[in-house]
Design an enzyme around this catalytic site. Structure first.
Site, PDB file in Angstrom:
ATOM      1  N   LYS A  22      32.564  16.477  53.054  1.00 51.48           N
ATOM      2  CA  LYS A  22      33.327  17.614  52.522  1.00 51.48           C
ATOM      3  C   LYS A  22      33.963  18.398  53.661  1.00 51.48           C
ATOM      4  O   LYS A  22      35.131  18.780  53.586  1.00 51.48           O
ATOM      5  CB  LYS A  22      32.387  18.537  51.750  1.00 51.48           C
ATOM      6  CG  LYS A  22      32.949  19.922  51.456  1.00 51.48           C
ATOM      7  CD  LYS A  22      32.005  20.812  50.687  1.00 51.48           C
ATOM      8  CE  LYS A  22      30.992  21.514  51.521  1.00 51.48           C
ATOM      9  NZ  LYS A  22      31.441  22.721  52.222  1.00 51.48           N
ATOM     10  N   ASN A  23      33.198  18.622  54.725  1.00 47.79           N
ATOM     11  CA  ASN A  23      33.676  19.496  55.805  1.00 47.79           C
ATOM     12  C   ASN A  23      34.642  18.810  56.762  1.00 47.79           C
ATOM     13  O   ASN A  23      35.150  19.434  57.693  1.00 47.79           O
ATOM     14  CB  ASN A  23      32.487  20.109  56.547  1.00 47.79           C
ATOM     15  CG  ASN A  23      31.759  21.107  55.653  1.00 47.79           C
ATOM     16  OD1 ASN A  23      32.219  21.432  54.554  1.00 47.79           O
ATOM     17  ND2 ASN A  23      30.615  21.565  56.094  1.00 47.79           N
ATOM     18  N   ARG A  93      36.211  29.816  51.355  1.00 46.57           N
ATOM     19  CA  ARG A  93      36.597  30.358  52.660  1.00 46.57           C
ATOM     20  C   ARG A  93      37.426  29.366  53.463  1.00 46.57           C
ATOM     21  O   ARG A  93      38.240  29.750  54.295  1.00 46.57           O
ATOM     22  CB  ARG A  93      35.361  30.687  53.480  1.00 46.57           C
ATOM     23  CG  ARG A  93      34.425  31.667  52.900  1.00 46.57           C
ATOM     24  CD  ARG A  93      33.318  31.862  53.873  1.00 46.57           C
ATOM     25  NE  ARG A  93      33.816  31.769  55.226  1.00 46.57           N
ATOM     26  CZ  ARG A  93      34.563  32.678  55.820  1.00 46.57           C
ATOM     27  NH1 ARG A  93      34.928  33.732  55.133  1.00 46.57           N
ATOM     28  NH2 ARG A  93      34.979  32.530  57.059  1.00 46.57           N
ATOM     29  N   CYS A 117      30.523  36.164  52.432  1.00 46.07           N
ATOM     30  CA  CYS A 117      29.921  35.361  51.361  1.00 46.07           C
ATOM     31  C   CYS A 117      28.415  35.583  51.462  1.00 46.07           C
ATOM     32  O   CYS A 117      27.934  36.349  52.283  1.00 46.07           O
ATOM     33  CB  CYS A 117      30.284  33.889  51.517  1.00 46.07           C
ATOM     34  SG  CYS A 117      29.405  33.103  52.855  1.00 46.07           S
ATOM     35  N   LYS A 162      33.654  32.864  70.964  1.00 39.59           N
ATOM     36  CA  LYS A 162      32.444  32.417  70.265  1.00 39.59           C
ATOM     37  C   LYS A 162      32.731  31.029  69.717  1.00 39.59           C
ATOM     38  O   LYS A 162      33.843  30.791  69.222  1.00 39.59           O
ATOM     39  CB  LYS A 162      32.147  33.371  69.113  1.00 39.59           C
ATOM     40  CG  LYS A 162      30.927  33.051  68.285  1.00 39.59           C
ATOM     41  CD  LYS A 162      30.839  34.020  67.109  1.00 39.59           C
ATOM     42  CE  LYS A 162      29.671  33.661  66.228  1.00 39.59           C
ATOM     43  NZ  LYS A 162      28.441  34.313  66.579  1.00 39.59           N
ATOM     44  N   SER A 164      33.250  28.457  67.205  1.00 35.98           N
ATOM     45  CA  SER A 164      33.482  28.562  65.766  1.00 35.98           C
ATOM     46  C   SER A 164      34.141  27.284  65.260  1.00 35.98           C
ATOM     47  O   SER A 164      35.229  26.913  65.729  1.00 35.98           O
ATOM     48  CB  SER A 164      34.409  29.756  65.474  1.00 35.98           C
ATOM     49  OG  SER A 164      35.098  29.582  64.246  1.00 35.98           O
ATOM     50  N   VAL A 165      33.516  26.635  64.303  1.00 28.38           N
ATOM     51  CA  VAL A 165      34.117  25.429  63.714  1.00 28.38           C
ATOM     52  C   VAL A 165      35.483  25.768  63.121  1.00 28.38           C
ATOM     53  O   VAL A 165      36.495  25.122  63.417  1.00 28.38           O
ATOM     54  CB  VAL A 165      33.185  24.838  62.634  1.00 28.38           C
ATOM     55  CG1 VAL A 165      33.894  23.772  61.817  1.00 28.38           C
ATOM     56  CG2 VAL A 165      31.916  24.288  63.271  1.00 28.38           C
ATOM     57  N   ASP A 307      23.609  23.839  58.358  1.00 29.54           N
ATOM     58  CA  ASP A 307      23.740  23.408  56.964  1.00 29.54           C
ATOM     59  C   ASP A 307      22.547  22.594  56.496  1.00 29.54           C
ATOM     60  O   ASP A 307      22.452  22.275  55.309  1.00 29.54           O
ATOM     61  CB  ASP A 307      25.023  22.578  56.770  1.00 29.54           C
ATOM     62  CG  ASP A 307      26.259  23.431  56.949  1.00 29.54           C
ATOM     63  OD1 ASP A 307      27.356  22.857  57.070  1.00 29.54           O
ATOM     64  OD2 ASP A 307      26.129  24.663  57.006  1.00 29.54           O
ATOM     65  N   ILE A 329      23.040  30.660  63.728  1.00 30.41           N
ATOM     66  CA  ILE A 329      24.481  30.610  63.465  1.00 30.41           C
ATOM     67  C   ILE A 329      24.933  31.695  62.497  1.00 30.41           C
ATOM     68  O   ILE A 329      25.901  32.397  62.734  1.00 30.41           O
ATOM     69  CB  ILE A 329      24.882  29.213  62.915  1.00 30.41           C
ATOM     70  CG1 ILE A 329      24.419  28.089  63.853  1.00 30.41           C
ATOM     71  CG2 ILE A 329      26.382  29.152  62.646  1.00 30.41           C
ATOM     72  CD1 ILE A 329      25.073  28.080  65.219  1.00 30.41           C
ATOM     73  N   ARG A 399      29.731  22.230  44.492  1.00 29.86           N
ATOM     74  CA  ARG A 399      30.743  22.433  45.543  1.00 29.86           C
ATOM     75  C   ARG A 399      30.608  21.390  46.644  1.00 29.86           C
ATOM     76  O   ARG A 399      31.552  21.090  47.351  1.00 29.86           O
ATOM     77  CB  ARG A 399      30.586  23.827  46.165  1.00 29.86           C
ATOM     78  CG  ARG A 399      30.860  24.974  45.231  1.00 29.86           C
ATOM     79  CD  ARG A 399      30.917  26.288  45.963  1.00 29.86           C
ATOM     80  NE  ARG A 399      31.854  26.231  47.091  1.00 29.86           N
ATOM     81  CZ  ARG A 399      32.110  27.273  47.877  1.00 29.86           C
ATOM     82  NH1 ARG A 399      31.492  28.420  47.687  1.00 29.86           N
ATOM     83  NH2 ARG A 399      32.979  27.178  48.869  1.00 29.86           N
TER      84      ARG A 399
HETATM   85  C1  EPZ Z   1      31.961  25.712  58.861  1.00 24.38           C
HETATM   86  O1  EPZ Z   1      32.070  27.064  58.448  1.00 24.38           O
HETATM   87  C2  EPZ Z   1      31.369  24.957  57.682  1.00 24.38           C
HETATM   88  N1  EPZ Z   1      32.255  25.046  56.531  1.00 24.38           N
HETATM   89  C3  EPZ Z   1      30.014  25.540  57.304  1.00 24.38           C
HETATM   90  O2  EPZ Z   1      29.476  24.749  56.262  1.00 24.38           O
HETATM   91  C4  EPZ Z   1      29.091  25.448  58.529  1.00 24.38           C
HETATM   92  O3  EPZ Z   1      27.860  26.076  58.216  1.00 24.38           O
HETATM   93  C5  EPZ Z   1      29.752  26.153  59.723  1.00 24.38           C
HETATM   94  O4  EPZ Z   1      31.053  25.586  59.974  1.00 24.38           O
HETATM   95  C6  EPZ Z   1      28.909  26.010  60.989  1.00 24.38           C
HETATM   96  O5  EPZ Z   1      28.709  24.663  61.290  1.00 24.38           O
HETATM   97  C7  EPZ Z   1      33.234  24.113  56.379  1.00 24.38           C
HETATM   98  O6  EPZ Z   1      33.413  23.242  57.200  1.00 24.38           O
HETATM   99  C8  EPZ Z   1      34.071  24.218  55.131  1.00 24.38           C
HETATM  100  P1  EPZ Z   1      32.025  29.000  61.960  1.00 24.38           P
HETATM  101  P2  EPZ Z   1      32.878  28.140  59.376  1.00 24.38           P
HETATM  102  O7  EPZ Z   1      33.430  29.498  62.074  1.00 24.38           O
HETATM  103  O8  EPZ Z   1      34.068  27.457  59.937  1.00 24.38           O
HETATM  104  C9  EPZ Z   1      31.070  33.479  63.233  1.00 24.38           C
HETATM  105  C10 EPZ Z   1      28.569  24.327  54.143  1.00 24.38           C
HETATM  106  O9  EPZ Z   1      27.450  24.595  53.675  1.00 24.38           O
HETATM  107  N2  EPZ Z   1      32.526  33.596  63.438  1.00 24.38           N
HETATM  108  O10 EPZ Z   1      31.519  28.009  62.952  1.00 24.38           O
HETATM  109  O11 EPZ Z   1      33.065  29.373  58.592  1.00 24.38           O
HETATM  110  C11 EPZ Z   1      30.726  33.378  61.747  1.00 24.38           C
HETATM  111  O12 EPZ Z   1      30.626  34.666  61.185  1.00 24.38           O
HETATM  112  C12 EPZ Z   1      29.305  25.356  54.967  1.00 24.38           C
HETATM  113  O13 EPZ Z   1      29.151  23.219  53.998  1.00 24.38           O
HETATM  114  C13 EPZ Z   1      33.022  34.728  64.060  1.00 24.38           C
HETATM  115  O14 EPZ Z   1      32.271  35.637  64.441  1.00 24.38           O
HETATM  116  O15 EPZ Z   1      31.788  28.384  60.521  1.00 24.38           O
HETATM  117  C14 EPZ Z   1      29.409  32.640  61.753  1.00 24.38           C
HETATM  118  O16 EPZ Z   1      28.349  33.562  61.978  1.00 24.38           O
HETATM  119  C15 EPZ Z   1      28.575  26.686  55.020  1.00 24.38           C
HETATM  120  N3  EPZ Z   1      34.368  34.848  64.218  1.00 24.38           N
HETATM  121  C16 EPZ Z   1      29.525  31.729  62.989  1.00 24.38           C
HETATM  122  O17 EPZ Z   1      30.598  32.249  63.789  1.00 24.38           O
HETATM  123  C17 EPZ Z   1      35.242  33.876  63.796  1.00 24.38           C
HETATM  124  O18 EPZ Z   1      36.472  34.040  63.973  1.00 24.38           O
HETATM  125  C18 EPZ Z   1      29.845  30.274  62.644  1.00 24.38           C
HETATM  126  O19 EPZ Z   1      31.051  30.286  61.909  1.00 24.38           O
HETATM  127  C19 EPZ Z   1      34.701  32.719  63.181  1.00 24.38           C
HETATM  128  C20 EPZ Z   1      33.352  32.592  63.019  1.00 24.38           C
END
Ligand code: EPZ
Length: 423
Positions: A22-23, A93, A117, A162, A164-165, A307, A329, A399
């Site tokens: 999915k991701n 998101r 969320c 930071k 961030s994926v 995850d 995370i 989902r």
């Molecule tokens: C992706 O979310 C995944 N979603 C998430 O999977 C996964 O948990 C996450 O990456 C971490 O691996 C999809 O791929 C659709 P992040 P994302 O940006 O991109 C902070 C699932 O269950 N952050 O790496 O939102 C943020 O608040 C989902 O399939 C900032 O501070 O993850 C979080 O605490 C849930 N500023 C941390 O970084 C930013 O600009 C990780 O977020 C962006 C993120």
């Protein structure tokens, strides 16, 4: 709303074919906005989030249709709107991933802020900072991100404050059509990002450093269509591995490259599970009542995936001692804990760590799903519980898990869905 009934106590034996990730699917679908040509995606899971991304792309004018059970055709030749509306974005998101493609192809994007969320604030500051580094002018109006660029975006060197994926993905997408070279550092390096980069390069992009935390992207004037097969879903696979660890049995997992799940398998091996790797699949063997309590902390890839944190914690509820799980995370990803405790688990929370004292058994209960991965951890707990478990609001599950009940039933689990149950 649907519910799922689980009658626990059965071990799991059989084969599980992992669905497409999915991701990986979601950013790759957004990437189709970068070209006028047709893009064909294979191994796409049939999930609610995939349909939401289809709905979002169609809102922009993209044409998409299923041309096979898991085969999706997408064409973004005639984009009529650069606005991602709140009523779609609030459902998922990942909608923010249309920001990069719309901005770099058209010089304009208007994206509703995704909002937080259940698992956390889910900030997007790094998404915005990387767009500004590439020359975009960003403003916020009425809850929308307004991004504009005079002409093409300009290649730049940018270091993510930071890891961030999501922000890494948006930066990559925006840089592919930028003018000049972009260097992104402190990137996330998840396998789903590797899959996205591999597809973009098949479309004519020039990305190097793939799989590392430093990417170099030579901007192109345009990208062409391609056909791409998505990687297997390592989170889905890891979920089933935790399930067999909890109840015992032996399952063979196929449809995924072992290398991208090795980190998960090695952590599970510490808990007493054994495994063997074959050419195109791998098996994991677990004996119930021999679960070793082992500490775990979630990290960015190749660390243990956030995850899989809820699923791993569920495994630890029947551990032979006490274990500590640290969620590094997200700030609020323990919603499964109160529900697991209602099933007899002994878990206490101290900030971003959970202390799990192993118990001898779990008991079935009526429980409520709260987010995607918390929901599946309750299903897993039900597989081990002595009496019946009813998991409500399983729309969260739909989902991210394709044919969950069927895959578990095929391995001997007594699990079924009640359609249209009371809330
Ligand atoms: C992706 O979310 C995944 N979603 C998430 O999977 C996964 O948990 C996450 O990456 C971490 O691996 C999809 O791929 C659709 P992040 P994302 O940006 O991109 C902070 C699932 O269950 N952050 O790496 O939102 C943020 O608040 C989902 O399939 C900032 O501070 O993850 C979080 O605490 C849930 N500023 C941390 O970084 C930013 O600009 C990780 O977020 C962006 C993120």
């Amino acid at each position: 709303m649907d519910s799922i009934i689980v009658n626990g106590g059965n071990k799991l034996y059989g084969n599980i074919i992992v669905s497409g990730a999915k991701n990986a699917a979601l950013p790759i679908m957004a990437a189709s906005l970068l070209t006028c040509d047709k893009v064909i995606l294979q191994n796409v899971p049939r999930l609610v989030d995939i349909e939401t991304m289809k709905e979002l792309l169609n809102n922009h004018g993209t044409f998409s249709r299923w041309i096979g059970e898991n085969k999706l055709e997408i064409c973004s030749e005639n984009i009529t709107s650069k606005i991602a509306p709140y009523d779609i974005v609030k459902k998922m998101r990942a909608s923010i991933w249309v920001l990069g493609p719309l901005l770099t192809r058209f010089g304009y994007a208007e994206i509703s802020m995704p909002g937080g969320c259940a698992i956390g604030a889910r900030m997007v500051d790094q998404h915005i900072e990387v767009m500004k580094a590439l020359g975009a002018k960003i403003s916020m109006q009425k809850g929308y991100i307004i991004a504009k660029s005079e002409g093409r975006l300009r290649g730049a060197h940018f270091n993510f404050a930071k890891i961030s994926v999501g922000a890494t993905i948006n930066g990559i997408l925006a840089a592919t059509l930028s003018d000049g070279q972009t260097m992104l550092s402190n990137c996330a390096s998840e396998p789903e990002i590797v899959d996205l980069c591999n597809m973009l390069n098949k479309m004519g992009a020039k990305i190097s450093g793939i799989g590392t935390q430093k990417l170099t992207i030579e901007g192109c004037k345009e990208l062409h269509g391609t056909t791409h097969t998505l990687i297997g879903d390592r989170i889905e696979a890891g979920t089933y591995l935790c399930a067999v660890g909890l109840v015992g049995g032996e399952i063979t997992v196929s449809g995924i490259n072992y290398n991208i799940i090795e980190n998960t398998v090695l952590q599970l091996a510490k808990t007493g599970m054994s495994f063997k790797v074959n050419d195109d699949n791998f098996s994991i063997i677990a004996k119930a009542n021999t679960i070793k309590s082992v500490d775990m902390q979630t990290e960015v890839y190749p660390g243990f995936a956030t995850d899989l944190q809820a699923q791993y914690m569920t495994l630890m509820t029947l551990g032979n001692n006490t274990s500590v799980v640290a969620e590094n995370i997200f700030e609020n990803r323990f919603m499964h804990v109160p529900e697991l405790c209602r099933m007899g688990a002994n878990i206490s929370i101290d900030g971003h760590t959970a202390i799990i004292r192993g118990v001898n058994e779990l008991n079935g209960a009526e429980v409520m799903a709260s987010d995607l991965r918390a929901s599946v951890s309750l299903i897993i707990a039900g597989l081990a519980a002595k009496t019946q478990t009813k998991v409500r609001r399983v729309y969260h599950l739909d989902r991210g898990y394709e044919n969950l009940e069927k895959k578990l039933q095929n391995c001997g689990a007594d699990v079924h869905r009640i359609h249209g149950d009371s809330v």
